[in-house]
Design a protein around this motif. Structure first.
Motif, PDB file in Angstrom:
ATOM      1  N   GLY A 298       3.255  -3.646   0.516  1.00  0.00           N
ATOM      2  CA  GLY A 298       1.940  -3.139   0.156  1.00  0.00           C
ATOM      3  C   GLY A 298       1.762  -1.661   0.420  1.00  0.00           C
ATOM      4  N   ASN A 299       2.325  -1.175   1.537  1.00  0.00           N
ATOM      5  CA  ASN A 299       2.163   0.248   1.844  1.00  0.00           C
ATOM      6  C   ASN A 299       2.906   1.126   0.839  1.00  0.00           C
ATOM      7  N   GLU A 300       4.041   0.626   0.309  1.00  0.00           N
ATOM      8  CA  GLU A 300       4.765   1.388  -0.703  1.00  0.00           C
ATOM      9  C   GLU A 300       4.000   1.407  -2.019  1.00  0.00           C
ATOM     10  N   ASP A 302       0.818   1.378  -2.296  1.00  0.00           N
ATOM     11  CA  ASP A 302      -0.265   2.350  -2.099  1.00  0.00           C
ATOM     12  C   ASP A 302       0.239   3.779  -2.276  1.00  0.00           C
ATOM     13  N   GLY A 305       0.734   4.407  -5.968  1.00  0.00           N
ATOM     14  CA  GLY A 305      -0.444   4.149  -6.784  1.00  0.00           C
ATOM     15  C   GLY A 305      -0.339   2.985  -7.741  1.00  0.00           C
ATOM     16  N   ALA A 307      -1.011  -1.026  -8.572  1.00  0.00           N
ATOM     17  CA  ALA A 307      -1.852  -2.171  -8.207  1.00  0.00           C
ATOM     18  C   ALA A 307      -1.398  -3.410  -8.971  1.00  0.00           C
ATOM     19  N   LYS A 324      -2.232   3.356 -11.164  1.00  0.00           N
ATOM     20  CA  LYS A 324      -3.630   3.752 -11.036  1.00  0.00           C
ATOM     21  C   LYS A 324      -3.817   5.248 -10.796  1.00  0.00           C
TER      22      LYS A 324
END
Length: 347
Positions: A298-300, A302, A305, A307, A324
């Motif tokens: 999940g951190n990667e 983010d 960008g 989703a 995104k």
């Protein structure tokens, strides 16, 4: 259940066949802590994903030990398992896997770039024997296309087009006889729906002829009676009568009325609105991209960008990975963070 002896025979035969490498890499760790890095082509990777999906549809759970094999050999085992209708055992002796890998390496059947063996010491880091200790191992970069809506697709992905490709576990076996088709229908529900449609159309034709045939006397009365007998033998609901009807067909009736229609069906693209639950999600470039990013931390996601969208609204069938943020910013973030992905704009 497939026997251990059969599995060992398949692996022994597979280990003696030369394989080529490719741009995709996957590393597996055997129970002995031996680390093996496989290289394979996009086609081999896709074949593995398709075979895995077919196996899971047929038998539900794929044993973990299968993942220790080269992707092409996984395909071989899954297809054999489906063809002979024998599920793979949940566990096998670790020595079988060790012997499989050792035979590949000892016989040097693979190109030097296709497989790399590494020994992992429990108290030390992993050393890649094909590189100097100081060399930094870099994961291959995977490219993704981004459309105007931000939807991501795996670049240069060869998508399946027809049902014969999607339902390959039954596409080559159904046409020999009504019995073979009935067995294929049990394995492939969308195929059963297609047969139900043929059944309903034929019954409607008989009903139409019956309604238009006066049954007062002579030949017309006999014809009307014969049509009524046929109708009575065919329940209106195809779920209740299609299989029994199918198994009563003569070879000529089967070949004249059923085979041509199903050949058209197999040569057509699937209806994703109705068949979605039976089609592997990674069989399209969009689905392959979604599966790729679903496995990413999940951190990667983010950082770059991306989703994960699992339905835009209740009842939606839109599942995708979306970019995104600005494409250039995402690529810069991926490079800076060492995340091996790149994004390309497509119209």
């Amino acid at each position: 259940m497939m026997s251990i002896e059969k599995i060992q025979q398949v692996l022994d035969d597979a280990a003696g066949v030369s394989l080529s490498g490719g741009s995709f890499k996957e590393t597996v760790i055997l129970p002995s802590k031996r680390k093996i890095k496989f290289e394979f082509s996009l086609a081999a990777g896709w074949a593995w994903n398709a075979s895995k999906s077919s196996y899971q549809i047929r038998f539900d759970i794929l044993p973990d030990w299968v993942l220790s094999l080269h992707p092409i050999h996984r395909v071989t085992l899954c297809k054999l398992s489906i063809d002979i209708e024998q599920e793979l055992p949940g566990v096998i002796d670790n020595q079988i896997l060790e012997s499989y890998v050792s035979r590949i390496l000892d016989c040097r059947r693979l190109k030097s770039s296709s497989i790399v063996s590494e020994n992992i010491n429990a108290n030390e880091g992993v050393q890649d024997m094909s590189k100097p200790k100081s060399a930094k191992v870099q994961a291959p970069v995977t490219d993704f296309d981004v459309n105007s809506s931000g939807t991501l697709s795996l670049s240069n992905f060869t998508e399946l087009e027809t049902r014969s490709e999607f339902y390959d576990s039954v596409s080559g076996s159904w046409s020999q006889s009504p019995v073979d088709l009935a067995e294929a229908m049990e394995e492939c529900p969308p195929l059963a729906w297609a047969v139900h449609s043929i059944y309903s159309e034929i019954r409607e034709e008989i009903q139409f002829d019956f309604d238009g045939t006066p049954g007062q006397s002579g030949i017309q009365a006999k014809r009307s009676h014969a049509l009524k007998v046929r109708l009575n033998a065919m329940p209106e609901e195809p779920e209740e009568g299609a299989e029994s009807w199918l198994l009563t067909l003569s070879s000529s009736e089967f070949e004249d009325h059923v085979v041509p229609e199903l050949e058209k069906w197999f040569n057509s693209p699937p209806d994703w609105n109705w068949e979605d639950d039976y089609l592997p999600k990674n069989s399209t470039s969009q689905g392959a991209a979604l599966e790729f990013f679903q496995r990413m931390a999940g951190n990667e996601l983010d950082v770059i960008g991306v989703a994960i969208v699992e339905g835009e609204h209740p009842g939606s069938t839109y599942y995708a990975a979306e970019l995104k943020i600005n494409l250039n910013i995402a690529n810069e973030a991926a490079i800076k963070s060492g995340i091996p992905v790149r994004f390309n704009r497509v119209d």
